[in-house]
Enzyme design. Structure first.
Site, PDB file in Angstrom:
ATOM      1  N   TYR A 105      -1.918  -0.526  10.674  1.00  0.00           N
ATOM      2  CA  TYR A 105      -1.989  -0.878   9.246  1.00  0.00           C
ATOM      3  C   TYR A 105      -0.684  -0.472   8.554  1.00  0.00           C
ATOM      4  CZ  TYR A 105      -3.785  -1.021   4.422  1.00  0.00           C
ATOM      5  OH  TYR A 105      -3.974  -1.299   3.091  1.00  0.00           O
ATOM      6  N   SER A 143       0.861  -1.192   0.000  1.00  0.00           N
ATOM      7  CA  SER A 143       0.000   0.000   0.000  1.00  0.00           C
ATOM      8  C   SER A 143       0.890   1.232   0.000  1.00  0.00           C
ATOM      9  CB  SER A 143      -0.851  -0.018   1.278  1.00  0.00           C
ATOM     10  OG  SER A 143      -1.553   1.196   1.439  1.00  0.00           O
TER      11      SER A 143
HETATM   12  N1  LIG Z   1      -8.739  -0.570  -1.230  1.00  0.00           N
HETATM   13  C1  LIG Z   1      -7.698   0.220  -0.983  1.00  0.00           C
HETATM   14  O1  LIG Z   1      -7.819   1.458  -0.945  1.00  0.00           O
HETATM   15  C2  LIG Z   1      -6.346  -0.402  -0.753  1.00  0.00           C
HETATM   16  C3  LIG Z   1      -5.227   0.422  -0.843  1.00  0.00           C
HETATM   17  C4  LIG Z   1      -3.960  -0.117  -0.642  1.00  0.00           C
HETATM   18  C5  LIG Z   1      -3.820  -1.458  -0.361  1.00  0.00           C
HETATM   19  N2  LIG Z   1      -4.921  -2.256  -0.268  1.00  0.00           N
HETATM   20  C6  LIG Z   1      -4.727  -3.664   0.058  1.00  0.00           C
HETATM   21  O2  LIG Z   1      -5.375  -4.458  -0.916  1.00  0.00           O
HETATM   22  C7  LIG Z   1      -5.671  -5.734  -0.363  1.00  0.00           C
HETATM   23  C8  LIG Z   1      -7.101  -6.113  -0.721  1.00  0.00           C
HETATM   24  O3  LIG Z   1      -7.985  -5.199  -0.091  1.00  0.00           O
HETATM   25  P1  LIG Z   1      -9.347  -4.685  -0.768  1.00  0.00           P
HETATM   26  O4  LIG Z   1      -9.209  -3.240  -0.969  1.00  0.00           O
HETATM   27  O5  LIG Z   1      -9.722  -5.543  -1.902  1.00  0.00           O
HETATM   28  O6  LIG Z   1     -10.354  -4.873   0.474  1.00  0.00           O
HETATM   29  P2  LIG Z   1     -11.599  -5.870   0.720  1.00  0.00           P
HETATM   30  O7  LIG Z   1     -12.598  -5.699  -0.355  1.00  0.00           O
HETATM   31  O8  LIG Z   1     -12.010  -5.642   2.131  1.00  0.00           O
HETATM   32  O9  LIG Z   1     -10.951  -7.320   0.566  1.00  0.00           O
HETATM   33  C9  LIG Z   1     -10.148  -7.874   1.570  1.00  0.00           C
HETATM   34  C10 LIG Z   1      -9.948  -9.349   1.266  1.00  0.00           C
HETATM   35  O10 LIG Z   1      -9.103  -9.925   2.292  1.00  0.00           O
HETATM   36  C11 LIG Z   1      -9.734 -11.103   2.798  1.00  0.00           C
HETATM   37  N3  LIG Z   1      -9.390 -11.297   4.217  1.00  0.00           N
HETATM   38  C12 LIG Z   1      -9.577 -10.431   5.242  1.00  0.00           C
HETATM   39  N4  LIG Z   1      -9.206 -10.996   6.397  1.00  0.00           N
HETATM   40  C13 LIG Z   1      -8.764 -12.252   6.099  1.00  0.00           C
HETATM   41  C14 LIG Z   1      -8.277 -13.341   6.868  1.00  0.00           C
HETATM   42  N5  LIG Z   1      -8.151 -13.276   8.206  1.00  0.00           N
HETATM   43  N6  LIG Z   1      -7.941 -14.486   6.228  1.00  0.00           N
HETATM   44  C15 LIG Z   1      -8.088 -14.600   4.876  1.00  0.00           C
HETATM   45  N7  LIG Z   1      -8.542 -13.606   4.098  1.00  0.00           N
HETATM   46  C16 LIG Z   1      -8.886 -12.450   4.706  1.00  0.00           C
HETATM   47  C17 LIG Z   1     -11.233 -10.860   2.607  1.00  0.00           C
HETATM   48  O11 LIG Z   1     -11.941 -12.077   2.467  1.00  0.00           O
HETATM   49  P3  LIG Z   1     -12.803 -12.835   3.604  1.00  0.00           P
HETATM   50  O12 LIG Z   1     -13.588 -11.807   4.338  1.00  0.00           O
HETATM   51  O13 LIG Z   1     -13.636 -13.787   2.788  1.00  0.00           O
HETATM   52  O14 LIG Z   1     -11.797 -13.546   4.452  1.00  0.00           O
HETATM   53  C18 LIG Z   1     -11.251 -10.126   1.265  1.00  0.00           C
HETATM   54  O15 LIG Z   1     -11.239 -11.050   0.200  1.00  0.00           O
HETATM   55  C19 LIG Z   1      -5.385  -5.614   1.127  1.00  0.00           C
HETATM   56  O16 LIG Z   1      -4.137  -6.184   1.421  1.00  0.00           O
HETATM   57  C20 LIG Z   1      -5.324  -4.117   1.363  1.00  0.00           C
HETATM   58  O17 LIG Z   1      -4.518  -3.771   2.465  1.00  0.00           O
HETATM   59  C21 LIG Z   1      -6.179  -1.753  -0.463  1.00  0.00           C
END
Ligand SMILES: NC(=O)c1ccc[n+]([C@@H]2O[C@H](COP(=O)([O-])OP(=O)(O)OC[C@H]3O[C@@H](n4cnc5c(N)ncnc54)[C@H](OP(=O)(O)O)[C@@H]3O)[C@@H](O)[C@H]2O)c1
Length: 265
Positions: A154, A141
């Site tokens: 985070y 990130s």
């Molecule tokens: N969206 C942003 O602005 C942003 C920016 C920078 C980085 N990121 C990174 O991108 C990645 C994906 O995030 P996203 O934005 O797509 O958010 P999201 O829609 O909330 O997706 C998060 C994913 O992680 C899984 N997850 C959460 N806790 C888990 C656990 N204990 N074990 C296994 N899986 C788990 C969730 O699935 P389940 O609930 O089914 O377990 C879901 O598939 C993350 O690493 C996040 O830090 C996001």
């Protein structure tokens, strides 16, 4: 890199960025292993991808349960015979100040975002080293570079990810295993709704910065050429976060002065 017939294991595949990668890579002809905790949501993603169900294997796992990873990896290897790319993407964010955040919440953020990615990578790596071929992608990130208010745990977990995978890259050059750190800014997903508040409860709201951000599909389209080139670090940001990265490189002091007056959502 042509993904036709390659096998790609994606964590966090039930939602947001992981789901968007699954969509894009399915279209490219890859075999997919989709992981996260919610089996039902993973099945829905599988259903939505397209007609060839034999190319998609659902493998539910919890990133906090690293003791299950050896068996999960065996299952993943059995599914299509090998793993060409591991996308460590599953993760959770935070919405609480340091004063509000309980130690258990800090530990949970590290367990999911850092130890989950480290643990799975350690299981998949011997297989890639043996074949002298592979690609590890980890969704870090902008918070892996810059600390801001209400993201202490985070940002710490994503900084840790940067350190680990930068070191791993050095060790993997001689084995032809590439390591890519993907650094998104704000992307419109459920990340803020699922973010942990101080006591570990879900924040439950879409943050203002995410509401108007690019979608996960738009993000994946932008980064896919660089992922195919196995670039070492990829930034994909809106104007503000992109500017922040640039200012930090020129003057970290100036960035800190700007950030201390920023409203954080
Ligand atoms: N969206 C942003 O602005 C942003 C920016 C920078 C980085 N990121 C990174 O991108 C990645 C994906 O995030 P996203 O934005 O797509 O958010 P999201 O829609 O909330 O997706 C998060 C994913 O992680 C899984 N997850 C959460 N806790 C888990 C656990 N204990 N074990 C296994 N899986 C788990 C969730 O699935 P389940 O609930 O089914 O377990 C879901 O598939 C993350 O690493 C996040 O830090 C996001």
């Amino acid at each position: 890199m042509n993904y036709q017939g390659k096998t790609i294991w994606i964590t966090g595949a039930s939602s947001g960025i992981g789901e968007a990668f699954a969509r894009a890579l399915y279209k490219e002809g890859a075999n997919l292993i989709l992981s996260s905790r919610r089996e039902g949501a993973l099945k829905q993603v599988k259903e939505s991808l397209g007609a060839d169900k034999s190319r998609v294997f659902i493998l539910p796992l919890d990133l906090t349960q690293t003791e299950t990873f050896p068996e999960k990896t065996e299952q993943a290897l059995k599914a299509f015979g090998q793993i060409d790319m591991l996308m460590n993407n599953g993760g959770v964010s935070q919405r609480a100040t340091v004063a509000e955040t309980e130690m258990d919440t800090y530990r949970r953020l590290m367990e999911i975002n850092y130890f989950g990615a480290v643990g799975l990578t350690k299981q998949v790596l011997p297989h890639m080293v043996e074949r002298q071929s592979g690609h590890i992608v980890v969704t870090s990130s902008v918070a892996g570079k810059i600390g801001t208010k209400q993201r202490s745990g985070y940002a710490a977990s994503k900084h840790a990810v940067q350190g680990f995978f930068n070191s791993l890259r050095q060790e993997m050059y001689e084995h032809n295993v590439a390591v890519t750190l993907l650094c998104p800014g704000f992307i419109k997903t459920n990340i803020s709704k699922n973010a942990l508040t101080g006591d570990g409860a879900k924040f439950g709201k879409m943050g203002d910065a995410h509401k108007d951000a690019m979608t996960a599909d738009e993000m994946v389209k932008k980064v896919m050429p660089d992922i195919k080139k196995q670039k070492e670090e990829i930034y994909v940001t809106g104007f503000k976060e992109g500017l922040a990265i640039w200012v930090q490189r020129i003057s970290p002091t100036l960035l800190n002065k700007i950030l201390k007056n920023q409203k954080v959502t």
